[in-house]
Design a protein around this motif. Structure first.
Motif, PDB file in Angstrom:
ATOM      1  N   MET A 214      18.706 -25.950  67.610  1.00  0.00           N
ATOM      2  CA  MET A 214      20.248 -25.933  67.970  1.00  0.00           C
ATOM      3  C   MET A 214      20.553 -27.494  67.970  1.00  0.00           C
ATOM      4  SD  MET A 214      21.543 -23.008  68.435  1.00  0.00           S
ATOM      5  CE  MET A 214      21.140 -21.233  68.910  1.00  0.00           C
ATOM      6  N   THR A 215      21.863 -27.565  67.513  1.00  0.00           N
ATOM      7  CA  THR A 215      22.285 -28.988  67.113  1.00  0.00           C
ATOM      8  C   THR A 215      22.574 -29.511  68.698  1.00  0.00           C
ATOM      9  OG1 THR A 215      23.487 -28.516  65.364  1.00  0.00           O
ATOM     10  CG2 THR A 215      24.355 -30.521  66.557  1.00  0.00           C
ATOM     11  N   LYS A 216      22.224 -30.702  68.974  1.00  0.00           N
ATOM     12  CA  LYS A 216      22.289 -31.247  70.284  1.00  0.00           C
ATOM     13  C   LYS A 216      23.879 -31.639  70.779  1.00  0.00           C
ATOM     14  CE  LYS A 216      21.044 -34.942  73.451  1.00  0.00           C
ATOM     15  NZ  LYS A 216      19.959 -36.297  73.654  1.00  0.00           N
ATOM     16  N   PRO A 217      24.407 -30.952  71.611  1.00  0.00           N
ATOM     17  CA  PRO A 217      25.869 -31.393  72.150  1.00  0.00           C
ATOM     18  C   PRO A 217      26.139 -32.564  72.295  1.00  0.00           C
ATOM     19  CG  PRO A 217      25.123 -30.035  73.651  1.00  0.00           C
ATOM     20  CD  PRO A 217      23.865 -30.168  72.457  1.00  0.00           C
ATOM     21  N   GLY A 218      27.518 -33.013  72.019  1.00  0.00           N
ATOM     22  CA  GLY A 218      27.768 -34.224  72.721  1.00  0.00           C
ATOM     23  C   GLY A 218      28.964 -34.292  73.716  1.00  0.00           C
ATOM     24  N   ARG A 219      29.710 -35.247  73.780  1.00  0.00           N
ATOM     25  CA  ARG A 219      30.825 -35.496  74.917  1.00  0.00           C
ATOM     26  C   ARG A 219      31.515 -34.220  75.128  1.00  0.00           C
ATOM     27  NH1 ARG A 219      35.670 -37.036  72.550  1.00  0.00           N
ATOM     28  NH2 ARG A 219      35.361 -37.244  70.353  1.00  0.00           N
ATOM     29  N   THR A 220      32.354 -34.060  75.878  1.00  0.00           N
ATOM     30  CA  THR A 220      33.353 -33.027  75.934  1.00  0.00           C
ATOM     31  C   THR A 220      34.465 -33.284  75.095  1.00  0.00           C
ATOM     32  OG1 THR A 220      32.677 -32.151  78.199  1.00  0.00           O
ATOM     33  CG2 THR A 220      34.660 -31.621  77.780  1.00  0.00           C
ATOM     34  N   LEU A 221      34.537 -32.551  74.225  1.00  0.00           N
ATOM     35  CA  LEU A 221      35.755 -32.557  73.342  1.00  0.00           C
ATOM     36  C   LEU A 221      37.093 -31.902  73.699  1.00  0.00           C
ATOM     37  CD1 LEU A 221      36.722 -33.751  70.413  1.00  0.00           C
ATOM     38  CD2 LEU A 221      35.728 -31.889  69.407  1.00  0.00           C
ATOM     39  N   LEU A 222      37.062 -30.595  74.017  1.00  0.00           N
ATOM     40  CA  LEU A 222      38.035 -29.895  74.190  1.00  0.00           C
ATOM     41  C   LEU A 222      37.656 -29.194  75.705  1.00  0.00           C
ATOM     42  CD1 LEU A 222      40.546 -28.341  72.626  1.00  0.00           C
ATOM     43  CD2 LEU A 222      39.122 -26.123  73.103  1.00  0.00           C
ATOM     44  N   LYS A 223      39.080 -29.105  76.626  1.00  0.00           N
ATOM     45  CA  LYS A 223      38.991 -28.555  78.026  1.00  0.00           C
ATOM     46  C   LYS A 223      39.991 -27.564  78.014  1.00  0.00           C
ATOM     47  CE  LYS A 223      37.849 -31.145  81.283  1.00  0.00           C
ATOM     48  NZ  LYS A 223      36.596 -30.756  81.534  1.00  0.00           N
ATOM     49  N   VAL A 224      39.601 -26.325  78.143  1.00  0.00           N
ATOM     50  CA  VAL A 224      40.427 -25.063  78.794  1.00  0.00           C
ATOM     51  C   VAL A 224      40.373 -25.113  80.209  1.00  0.00           C
ATOM     52  CG1 VAL A 224      41.055 -22.667  78.459  1.00  0.00           C
ATOM     53  CG2 VAL A 224      40.096 -24.052  76.634  1.00  0.00           C
ATOM     54  N   GLN A 225      41.625 -25.154  80.929  1.00  0.00           N
ATOM     55  CA  GLN A 225      41.561 -25.102  82.337  1.00  0.00           C
ATOM     56  C   GLN A 225      42.581 -24.360  82.958  1.00  0.00           C
ATOM     57  OE1 GLN A 225      41.782 -29.514  82.843  1.00  0.00           O
ATOM     58  NE2 GLN A 225      40.258 -29.220  84.248  1.00  0.00           N
ATOM     59  N   GLY A 226      42.177 -23.164  83.477  1.00  0.00           N
ATOM     60  CA  GLY A 226      43.296 -22.267  84.207  1.00  0.00           C
ATOM     61  C   GLY A 226      44.031 -21.472  83.270  1.00  0.00           C
ATOM     62  N   LEU A 227      43.539 -21.348  81.873  1.00  0.00           N
ATOM     63  CA  LEU A 227      44.612 -20.945  80.953  1.00  0.00           C
ATOM     64  C   LEU A 227      45.002 -19.567  81.127  1.00  0.00           C
ATOM     65  CD1 LEU A 227      45.825 -21.785  78.062  1.00  0.00           C
ATOM     66  CD2 LEU A 227      43.710 -20.750  77.121  1.00  0.00           C
ATOM     67  N   THR A 228      46.195 -18.979  81.073  1.00  0.00           N
ATOM     68  CA  THR A 228      46.917 -17.803  81.576  1.00  0.00           C
ATOM     69  C   THR A 228      47.771 -17.424  80.222  1.00  0.00           C
ATOM     70  OG1 THR A 228      46.143 -18.042  83.778  1.00  0.00           O
ATOM     71  CG2 THR A 228      48.203 -16.340  83.176  1.00  0.00           C
ATOM     72  N   LYS A 229      48.118 -16.423  79.999  1.00  0.00           N
ATOM     73  CA  LYS A 229      49.004 -15.862  78.941  1.00  0.00           C
ATOM     74  C   LYS A 229      49.340 -14.310  79.486  1.00  0.00           C
ATOM     75  CE  LYS A 229      51.804 -15.768  75.602  1.00  0.00           C
ATOM     76  NZ  LYS A 229      53.202 -16.647  75.954  1.00  0.00           N
ATOM     77  N   ARG A 230      50.534 -14.196  79.937  1.00  0.00           N
ATOM     78  CA  ARG A 230      51.317 -13.045  80.150  1.00  0.00           C
ATOM     79  C   ARG A 230      52.143 -12.711  79.033  1.00  0.00           C
ATOM     80  NH1 ARG A 230      52.260 -16.678  84.450  1.00  0.00           N
ATOM     81  NH2 ARG A 230      50.602 -16.334  86.199  1.00  0.00           N
TER      82      ARG A 230
END
Length: 244
Positions: free
Chosen positions: A1-17
């Motif tokens: 597996m490729t060694k992951p790097g820094r956090t690139l994308l953050k999804v926080q509390g995502l809600t869709k109604r």
């Protein structure tokens, strides 16, 4: 597996109604640079809606999506593409009135790097060669096989030179030979260190391609971890197979 790097994308509390229907409910997860993250779950669990929220096809009702510390949520789809997010679709979307090369040029022109003219055309031809369509460049789009249409759509997404590539059931509908070709192609992309969010039902692909998985059911996250861990989680097994 490729060694992951820094956090690139953050999804926080995502809600869709959608009216009274909560399609995505308080989803939170991170995507690391150079990582393949599987987004899995039974049909109707909210996976494609989550991809639509990340790519800007839908605005979120609540929560946020950030990439490189900059907010994506609330931006239009073309603005998000310019910031480095490209995608394929659950149902293949190619441009039948354009040549193969011009389909890919469209991705280059409206993507992250904004390539134009002869540079974009040369770049597009190189991508078509790379994904196995080099001998088909002269063919009309309508004559392509299903997997070759998928290859074309993938080439167009790659032409935007994205930092994050979203693949929404890219392997769906393929016969066993095509499926192995598709897995090999995505494996090549992961070896290059690309950052990919993969919505997929093919568990062999999930096991072989993904560094981590986020599992959804009824719009919510029910598990997160390595493919081995989440696929042996009793709650995940119940979501797929039921209590029996």
């Amino acid at each position: 597996m490729t060694k992951p790097g820094r956090t690139l994308l953050k999804v926080q509390g995502l809600t869709k109604r959608f009216g009274g229907l909560v399609a995505v409910n308080n989803m939170t997860f991170d995507v690391h640079e150079h990582e393949v993250l599987g987004l899995i779950g039974p049909n109707g669990s909210g996976k494609t809606t989550t991809m639509n929220l990340i790519s800007g096809a839908f605005p979120p009702s609540d929560g946020s999506i950030t990439m490189n510390g900059q907010r994506l949520s609330g931006l239009a789809a073309h603005q998000i593409a310019r910031r480095g997010v490209s995608r394929t679709f659950q149902l293949v979307r190619v441009l039948p009135g354009l040549s193969l090369v011009d389909n890919v040029v469209a991705g280059a022109a409206f993507g992250y790097r904004k390539r134009w003219g002869a540079e974009a055309e040369q770049f597009a031809r190189g991508l078509l060669e790379r994904i196995g369509l080099g001998d088909h460049m002269h063919l009309p789009v309508g004559s392509l096989t299903y997997i070759d249409q998928k290859r074309l759509e993938l080439a167009r997404a790659l032409a935007g030179e994205p930092e994050v590539l979203l693949l929404d059931e890219w392997l769906a509908g393929l016969n066993p030979t095509e499926l192995q070709e598709g897995i090999d192609l995505i494996a090549e992309l992961r070896r290059e260190g690309r950052t990919i969010i993969l919505v997929e039902h093919v568990m062999d692909a999930i096991r072989s391609l993904c560094d981590r998985c986020v599992v959804m059911n009824s719009g919510a996250k029910i598990a997160e971890g390595t493919p081995r861990d989440v696929l042996s989680d009793p709650e995940v097994i119940r979501a797929y197979l039921g209590d029996e």
